[in-house]
Scaffold this motif. Structure first.
Motif, PDB file in Angstrom:
ATOM      1  N   MET A   1       0.855  -1.178   0.000  1.00  0.00           N
ATOM      2  CA  MET A   1       0.000   0.000   0.000  1.00  0.00           C
ATOM      3  C   MET A   1       0.894   1.231   0.000  1.00  0.00           C
ATOM      4  O   MET A   1       1.823   1.331   0.777  1.00  0.00           O
ATOM      5  CB  MET A   1      -0.907  -0.029   1.236  1.00  0.00           C
ATOM      6  N   THR A   2       0.603   2.176  -0.867  1.00  0.00           N
ATOM      7  CA  THR A   2       1.378   3.399  -0.920  1.00  0.00           C
ATOM      8  C   THR A   2       1.009   4.292   0.242  1.00  0.00           C
ATOM      9  O   THR A   2      -0.099   4.241   0.777  1.00  0.00           O
ATOM     10  CB  THR A   2       1.124   4.147  -2.248  1.00  0.00           C
ATOM     11  N   LYS A   3       1.954   5.132   0.605  1.00  0.00           N
ATOM     12  CA  LYS A   3       1.715   6.042   1.729  1.00  0.00           C
ATOM     13  C   LYS A   3       0.872   7.213   1.251  1.00  0.00           C
ATOM     14  O   LYS A   3       1.247   7.941   0.366  1.00  0.00           O
ATOM     15  CB  LYS A   3       3.044   6.564   2.287  1.00  0.00           C
ATOM     16  N   GLY A   4      -0.270   7.368   1.817  1.00  0.00           N
ATOM     17  CA  GLY A   4      -1.141   8.497   1.545  1.00  0.00           C
ATOM     18  C   GLY A   4      -1.597   9.065   2.864  1.00  0.00           C
ATOM     19  O   GLY A   4      -1.074   8.715   3.920  1.00  0.00           O
ATOM     20  N   HIS A   5      -2.555   9.897   2.823  1.00  0.00           N
ATOM     21  CA  HIS A   5      -3.105  10.457   4.036  1.00  0.00           C
ATOM     22  C   HIS A   5      -3.925   9.379   4.742  1.00  0.00           C
ATOM     23  O   HIS A   5      -4.748   8.717   4.124  1.00  0.00           O
ATOM     24  CB  HIS A   5      -3.973  11.665   3.694  1.00  0.00           C
ATOM     25  N   LEU A   6      -3.679   9.197   6.026  1.00  0.00           N
ATOM     26  CA  LEU A   6      -4.415   8.194   6.791  1.00  0.00           C
ATOM     27  C   LEU A   6      -5.613   8.829   7.489  1.00  0.00           C
ATOM     28  O   LEU A   6      -5.503   9.900   8.070  1.00  0.00           O
ATOM     29  CB  LEU A   6      -3.499   7.530   7.824  1.00  0.00           C
ATOM     30  N   ILE A   7      -6.734   8.146   7.419  1.00  0.00           N
ATOM     31  CA  ILE A   7      -7.983   8.630   8.009  1.00  0.00           C
ATOM     32  C   ILE A   7      -8.414   7.635   9.080  1.00  0.00           C
ATOM     33  O   ILE A   7      -8.504   6.429   8.803  1.00  0.00           O
ATOM     34  CB  ILE A   7      -9.075   8.743   6.928  1.00  0.00           C
ATOM     35  N   PRO A   8      -8.676   8.110  10.288  1.00  0.00           N
ATOM     36  CA  PRO A   8      -9.135   7.189  11.337  1.00  0.00           C
ATOM     37  C   PRO A   8     -10.441   6.505  10.928  1.00  0.00           C
ATOM     38  O   PRO A   8     -11.369   7.157  10.452  1.00  0.00           O
ATOM     39  CB  PRO A   8      -9.347   8.089  12.547  1.00  0.00           C
ATOM     40  N   VAL A   9     -10.496   5.196  11.098  1.00  0.00           N
ATOM     41  CA  VAL A   9     -11.680   4.431  10.713  1.00  0.00           C
ATOM     42  C   VAL A   9     -12.909   4.923  11.473  1.00  0.00           C
ATOM     43  O   VAL A   9     -13.989   5.059  10.882  1.00  0.00           O
ATOM     44  CB  VAL A   9     -11.459   2.917  10.947  1.00  0.00           C
TER      45      VAL A   9
ATOM     46  N   LEU B   1     -15.155  -5.795   5.772  1.00  0.00           N
ATOM     47  CA  LEU B   1     -14.556  -5.522   4.458  1.00  0.00           C
ATOM     48  C   LEU B   1     -13.077  -5.877   4.467  1.00  0.00           C
ATOM     49  O   LEU B   1     -12.550  -6.429   3.496  1.00  0.00           O
ATOM     50  CB  LEU B   1     -14.741  -4.055   4.068  1.00  0.00           C
ATOM     51  N   HIS B   2     -12.428  -5.562   5.574  1.00  0.00           N
ATOM     52  CA  HIS B   2     -11.006  -5.899   5.719  1.00  0.00           C
ATOM     53  C   HIS B   2     -10.810  -7.414   5.727  1.00  0.00           C
ATOM     54  O   HIS B   2      -9.905  -7.940   5.070  1.00  0.00           O
ATOM     55  CB  HIS B   2     -10.448  -5.270   6.992  1.00  0.00           C
ATOM     56  N   GLU B   3     -11.665  -8.125   6.451  1.00  0.00           N
ATOM     57  CA  GLU B   3     -11.572  -9.587   6.519  1.00  0.00           C
ATOM     58  C   GLU B   3     -11.824 -10.227   5.155  1.00  0.00           C
ATOM     59  O   GLU B   3     -11.237 -11.261   4.843  1.00  0.00           O
ATOM     60  CB  GLU B   3     -12.556 -10.130   7.556  1.00  0.00           C
ATOM     61  N   PHE B   4     -12.689  -9.622   4.336  1.00  0.00           N
ATOM     62  CA  PHE B   4     -12.962 -10.130   2.990  1.00  0.00           C
ATOM     63  C   PHE B   4     -11.828  -9.789   2.021  1.00  0.00           C
ATOM     64  O   PHE B   4     -11.812 -10.249   0.886  1.00  0.00           O
ATOM     65  CB  PHE B   4     -14.271  -9.548   2.451  1.00  0.00           C
ATOM     66  N   GLY B   5     -10.902  -8.937   2.463  1.00  0.00           N
ATOM     67  CA  GLY B   5      -9.789  -8.541   1.599  1.00  0.00           C
ATOM     68  C   GLY B   5     -10.144  -7.427   0.636  1.00  0.00           C
ATOM     69  O   GLY B   5      -9.424  -7.189  -0.331  1.00  0.00           O
ATOM     70  N   LEU B   6     -11.254  -6.734   0.897  1.00  0.00           N
ATOM     71  CA  LEU B   6     -11.690  -5.664  -0.002  1.00  0.00           C
ATOM     72  C   LEU B   6     -10.998  -4.340   0.284  1.00  0.00           C
ATOM     73  O   LEU B   6     -10.888  -3.492  -0.604  1.00  0.00           O
ATOM     74  CB  LEU B   6     -13.205  -5.500   0.084  1.00  0.00           C
ATOM     75  N   ILE B   7     -10.569  -4.130   1.511  1.00  0.00           N
ATOM     76  CA  ILE B   7      -9.854  -2.907   1.881  1.00  0.00           C
ATOM     77  C   ILE B   7      -8.715  -3.272   2.822  1.00  0.00           C
ATOM     78  O   ILE B   7      -8.699  -4.358   3.387  1.00  0.00           O
ATOM     79  CB  ILE B   7     -10.773  -1.855   2.559  1.00  0.00           C
ATOM     80  N   GLU B   8      -7.799  -2.342   2.977  1.00  0.00           N
ATOM     81  CA  GLU B   8      -6.710  -2.530   3.925  1.00  0.00           C
ATOM     82  C   GLU B   8      -6.882  -1.552   5.071  1.00  0.00           C
ATOM     83  O   GLU B   8      -7.293  -0.405   4.868  1.00  0.00           O
ATOM     84  CB  GLU B   8      -5.364  -2.308   3.250  1.00  0.00           C
ATOM     85  N   ILE B   9      -6.596  -2.033   6.255  1.00  0.00           N
ATOM     86  CA  ILE B   9      -6.627  -1.196   7.449  1.00  0.00           C
ATOM     87  C   ILE B   9      -5.219  -1.181   8.029  1.00  0.00           C
ATOM     88  O   ILE B   9      -4.587  -2.225   8.172  1.00  0.00           O
ATOM     89  CB  ILE B   9      -7.621  -1.741   8.500  1.00  0.00           C
ATOM     90  N   THR B  10      -4.736   0.007   8.329  1.00  0.00           N
ATOM     91  CA  THR B  10      -3.442   0.171   8.969  1.00  0.00           C
ATOM     92  C   THR B  10      -3.679   0.479  10.436  1.00  0.00           C
ATOM     93  O   THR B  10      -4.466   1.371  10.757  1.00  0.00           O
ATOM     94  CB  THR B  10      -2.655   1.328   8.322  1.00  0.00           C
ATOM     95  N   THR B  11      -3.014  -0.250  11.309  1.00  0.00           N
ATOM     96  CA  THR B  11      -3.170  -0.015  12.740  1.00  0.00           C
ATOM     97  C   THR B  11      -1.894   0.606  13.284  1.00  0.00           C
ATOM     98  O   THR B  11      -0.807   0.056  13.119  1.00  0.00           O
ATOM     99  CB  THR B  11      -3.476  -1.327  13.487  1.00  0.00           C
TER     100      THR B  11
ATOM    101  N   GLN C   1      -2.787   1.063  18.277  1.00  0.00           N
ATOM    102  CA  GLN C   1      -4.124   0.534  18.566  1.00  0.00           C
ATOM    103  C   GLN C   1      -5.260   1.369  17.974  1.00  0.00           C
ATOM    104  O   GLN C   1      -6.394   1.297  18.420  1.00  0.00           O
ATOM    105  CB  GLN C   1      -4.321   0.364  20.079  1.00  0.00           C
ATOM    106  N   THR C   2      -4.935   2.171  16.965  1.00  0.00           N
ATOM    107  CA  THR C   2      -5.953   2.947  16.246  1.00  0.00           C
ATOM    108  C   THR C   2      -5.952   2.493  14.790  1.00  0.00           C
ATOM    109  O   THR C   2      -4.901   2.425  14.164  1.00  0.00           O
ATOM    110  CB  THR C   2      -5.668   4.460  16.325  1.00  0.00           C
ATOM    111  N   ALA C   3      -7.133   2.197  14.268  1.00  0.00           N
ATOM    112  CA  ALA C   3      -7.268   1.734  12.886  1.00  0.00           C
ATOM    113  C   ALA C   3      -7.415   2.925  11.946  1.00  0.00           C
ATOM    114  O   ALA C   3      -8.160   3.867  12.230  1.00  0.00           O
ATOM    115  CB  ALA C   3      -8.479   0.817  12.758  1.00  0.00           C
TER     116      ALA C   3
END
Length: 97
Positions: free
Chosen positions: A1-9, A26-36, A39-41
């Motif tokens: 994943m490229t570095k872009g602006h991160l938005i709190p989930v 959605l993350h579990e289905f592999g449709l999106i990526e979540i960066t933690t 302890q903040t997504a």
């Protein structure tokens, strides 16, 4: 994943009136990526158009996550094929001139 602006989930969920569990699914289905981080997504801002499209399919069109997954994979494949066609058209244009 490229570095872009991160938005709190949680901020995204509040603004779009959706549950965190939906984003997690959605993350579990592999449709999106979540960066933690600490302890903040977070979501990458580059994924927002895709995520909003997924939300449209699920909420507005009432398509379940399995169906959304299939649609998104098909759309990705269509975009790949379109890119390949453009490359081939450009190569053909070189030979025609």
């Amino acid at each position: 994943m490229t570095k872009g602006h991160l938005i709190p989930v949680l901020e995204f969920c509040t603004r779009h009136e959706i549950e965190f569990s939906f984003i997690n699914s959605l993350h579990e289905f592999g449709l999106i990526e979540i960066t933690t981080i600490r302890q903040t997504a977070f979501l990458n801002s580059e994924e927002l158009p895709r995520l909003e499209q997924i939300i449209l399919f699920n909420k507005e069109l009432e398509i379940n996550l399995e169906g959304v997954e299939v649609i998104m994979r098909l759309l990705e494949r269509v975009h790949q094929i379109q890119n390949e066609m453009n490359i081939l058209k450009n190569k053909l244009g070189l030979y025609e001139n």
